[in-house]
Design a protein around this motif. Structure first.
Motif: not given
Length: 102
Positions: A10-12, A55-69, A80-87
């Motif tokens: 249910s999360l974005t 979109t359609g992310v399940n609530p829970g604990f996540y590691d968020l990573a980004a990369a570009k060479d 901990m994602l329990v609501r829509d979140s922005s980073f």
């Protein structure tokens, strides 16, 4: 004990990937962004404005990573994602030298 119930998928989760420019931060187009959960991995690529969205992310604990060479990488651990979140993610140069930290 209070029991919290969350609707599955249910999360974005959204945000923007940045890099350090000469005088200011600039958005990064085409960065790979990953959301690592216990059972699921989500991935996407940033648009021309450096933005991403899952979109359609399940609530829970996540590691968020980004990369570009060759710009760099960033990892945000155990969010901990329990609501829509922005980073906002700032890519840093990737020094794969094994500093012994971590």
């Amino acid at each position: 004990h209070e029991v919290l119930l969350f609707q599955e998928g249910s999360l974005t989760v959204s945000g923007k990937v940045w890099r350090n420019g000469k005088f200011t931060q600039a958005p990064v187009e085409g960065a790979s962004v990953y959301l690592y959960g216990q059972e699921l991995v989500y991935n996407t690529v940033t648009d021309a404005a450096g933005q991403f969205e899952f979109t359609g992310v399940n609530p829970g604990f996540y590691d968020l990573a980004a990369a570009k060479d060759p710009t760099g990488t960033v990892i945000e651990y155990q969010k901990m994602l329990v609501r829509d979140s922005s980073f906002n993610l700032l890519l840093l140069p990737d020094h794969r030298r094994g500093t012994g930290v971590g």
